[in-house]
Design a protein around this motif. Structure first.
Motif, short mmCIF file in Angstrom:
data_model
loop_
_atom_site.label_atom_id
_atom_site.label_comp_id
_atom_site.label_asym_id
_atom_site.label_seq_id
_atom_site.Cartn_x
_atom_site.Cartn_y
_atom_site.Cartn_z
N ASP A 33 0.88 -1.17 0.00
CA ASP A 33 0.00 0.00 0.00
C ASP A 33 0.91 1.21 0.00
O ASP A 33 2.00 1.17 0.59
CB ASP A 33 -0.91 0.01 1.25
N ARG A 34 0.47 2.27 -0.67
CA ARG A 34 1.37 3.45 -0.75
C ARG A 34 1.44 4.19 0.59
O ARG A 34 2.29 5.05 0.77
CB ARG A 34 0.92 4.38 -1.87
N GLY A 78 -7.72 2.38 -6.78
CA GLY A 78 -8.41 3.54 -7.34
C GLY A 78 -9.46 3.11 -8.33
O GLY A 78 -9.67 1.92 -8.56
N ILE A 101 -10.35 -4.01 -9.13
CA ILE A 101 -11.73 -3.56 -8.92
C ILE A 101 -11.90 -2.11 -9.36
O ILE A 101 -12.92 -1.49 -9.06
CB ILE A 101 -12.20 -3.76 -7.47
N THR A 133 -13.31 -6.32 -12.32
CA THR A 133 -14.57 -6.81 -11.76
C THR A 133 -14.95 -6.00 -10.53
O THR A 133 -14.31 -5.00 -10.20
CB THR A 133 -14.51 -8.32 -11.47
N ASN A 136 -20.22 -3.60 -8.82
CA ASN A 136 -20.90 -2.73 -9.76
C ASN A 136 -20.02 -1.53 -10.08
O ASN A 136 -19.89 -0.66 -9.23
CB ASN A 136 -22.22 -2.26 -9.13
N VAL A 173 -14.45 6.40 -1.85
CA VAL A 173 -15.84 6.37 -2.34
C VAL A 173 -16.64 7.53 -1.72
O VAL A 173 -17.42 8.19 -2.41
CB VAL A 173 -16.49 5.01 -2.02
#
Ligand code: NAD
Length: 336
Positions: A33-34, A78, A101, A133, A136, A173
Motif C-alpha cells: 500500500d502506498r 483507485g 476492482i 470486476t 458494480n 468512495v
C-alpha cells in the motif's frame, strides 16, 4: 496453492487479504500500500487478521512481485484507468495475473481504447490475464443483466436499478460520491469533477451493449444530491441534517435515438436512517419480459471483496489478455 499478492489495503483490499487468508487453496505471499505507515509492518496487523501472519507490507512493489512471484495480484487502489494504468503495467510486467476492482477497468474497450489495447497486448505477450470486476460495475448492473438475457428470444430494452448502502466503503468512495458535503459543495464538486457519483455506468452500458450486439450512439448521465434529514454515522463519514448523504445517479443508453438501457443508482450512507429500503432490480422488456428483485441490495463492500477473491481460480486458469466478466466462467463461490 494459488499465490496471491494484495496491492492496496484500504476497506476493500484489507477485506480481500482477510478472505484470501481464510481460503484453502490460496496463500498470501505479499502486499503493498502506498501509505508509508503500513510499510514494513506485518500484513496481519495492517489488515486486522487478529494476529501476525508473517507477510510484510512492502515499500517496493516491483521488487517484491519479482521476489515472491504471485500467480494473481488483487489491485484495490483507485477507480480510474489513469490512476491504475502504471500499476497494472508493473503487475503484468512482473508476470502476475491481475484482478482489479477499478471501476473503469470493468470494461475499458470503448471508454479507454488505447489503454485497453496496450494492456491486452502486454497481457498476451506475458501469457497472463487481467480482469476488471467488482459488485458494480462488474456484476449487478451488467453481468447479471447479461446472464438474465440468456433466456430471452428478444430484448427490446433494459431497466436496472440499485438502491444501496454506501456505509462500508472507504474514504475514496465517500469523497467521489460527495457524502458529507453541503449542497453547495456538492454542486461545485460536480462542476469541477471532484464529485462524480457512481463510477462505471459507461463501462456497464458498454459491457451490456457488447454482449447484446447493440451499438450505442449516446450515453446520457444525470446526478442529483440526496440531502439527509437526519444525522447519519458511517465508519468513514458523519453526515449532519442538511448535508449530502449520497448521489442519485442515472444513465440512459440510446440506440438510433431510442433509450434501450436505463440505469438508476441512488447511493447513500445509512439509508435505513430515513426508512429507505435497499434493493437491486432488473427489468428486461422482450420475449419473455423478465423482472428480478433482490432485497435488501447485494451488500457492495462484502460482494466486491468476495467476487474478486472468488474469481481468483478462474483468472489463474483463463486465457491471456484483458478480459471482462463476459469472457470468464459464471462467477461462483469457490471454497478450495
Ligand atoms: P480505500 O480508500 O478504503 O482504500 C484504497 C487504498 O489504496 C488505500 O489504503 C490507499 O492508500 C491505497 N492506494 C491508493 N493508490 C495506491 C497506489 N497507487 N499504490 C498502492 N496503494 C494505493 O478505498 P476502497 O473502498 O478500498 O476502494 C478501492 C477502490 O476500489 C476505489 O477506487 C473504489 O471506488 C473501487 N471499488 C470498486 C468497486 C466495484 O464494484 N468495481 C467496488 C468497491 C470499490
Amino acid at each position: 496453492m494459488i499465490k496471491v499478492f494484495q496491492w492496496g489495503l484500504g476497506a476493500m483490499g484489507g477485506g480481500m487479504a482477510r478472505l484470501v487468508r481464510e481460503r484453502p487453496g490460496l496463500v498470501l505471499v505479499g502486499a503493498f500500500d502506498r501509505r508509508v505507515e503500513f510499510q514494513g509492518r506485518d500484513l496481519g496487523e495492517v489488515a486486522a487478521f487478529g494476529g501476525r501472519c508473517g507477510v510484510c507490507v512492502c515499500s517496493d512493489p516491483l521488487a517484491e512481485l519479482q521476489k515472491c512471484k504471485p500467480d494473481v495480484t488483487l489491485l484495490a487502489t483507485g477507480s480510474y484507468v489513469k490512476d491504475v494504468y502504471a500499476d497494472l503495467k508493473c503487475i503484468l510486467n512482473a508476470g502476475s495475473n491481475c484482478i482489479t476492482i477499478a471501476e473503469e477497468m470493468a470494461y475499458a474497450w470503448q471508454s479507454h481504447p488505447q489503454e485497453a489495447h496496450d494492456l491486452d497486448a502486454l497481457a498476451h505477450r506475458r501469457g497472463i490475464t487481467l480482469l476488471g470486476t467488482g459488485v458494480n460495475p462488474g456484476f449487478v448492473l451488467d453481468a447479471l443483466v447479461v446472464m438474465l438475457s440468456g433466456v430471452c428470444g428478444r430484448v427490446d430494452s433494459i431497466f436496472a436499478s440499485r438502491v444501496n448502502d454506501l456505509s462500508p466503503f472507504g474514504p475514496t468512495v465517500m469523497r467521489t460520491q460527495g457524502v458529507g458535503a453541503t449542497p453547495e459543495a456538492f454542486a461545485a464538486g460536480l462542476e469541477n469533477g471532484t464529485i462524480v457519483g457512481h463510477i462505471g455506468f459507461r463501462q456497464s452500458m458498454d459491457m451490456m451493449a457488447a454482449a447484446l450486439g447493440w451499438m450505442l450512439d449516446d450515453i446520457q448521465e444525470e446526478r442529483q444530491p440526496i440531502i439527509s434529514r437526519t444525522q447519519r454515522i458511517a465508519p468513514h463519514v458523519r453526515v449532519e441534517p442538511g448535508q449530502v448523504a449520497g448521489c442519485r445517479h442515472m444513465a440512459r443508453g440510446l440506440c438510433s435515438g431510442k433509450v434501450v438501457i436505463e440505469l438508476e443508482h441512488p447511493q447513500q450512507v445509512c439509508p435505513e436512517a430515513e426508512n429507505m429500503a435497499t434493493g437491486d432490480m432488473i427489468r428486461i422488456q422482450g420475449d419473455p419480459s423478465i423482472e428480478m428483485h433482490i432485497h435488501p441490495e447485494i451488500p457492495g463492500g462484502k460482494a466486491t471483496v468476495n467476487l474478486a477473491v472468488n474469481m481468483i481460480p478462474a483468472v489463474a486458469a483463463a486465457r491471456p489478455g484483458l478480459l471482462s466478466m463476459l469472457e470468464l466462467p459464471i462467477p461462483r463461490m469457490t471454497q478450495g
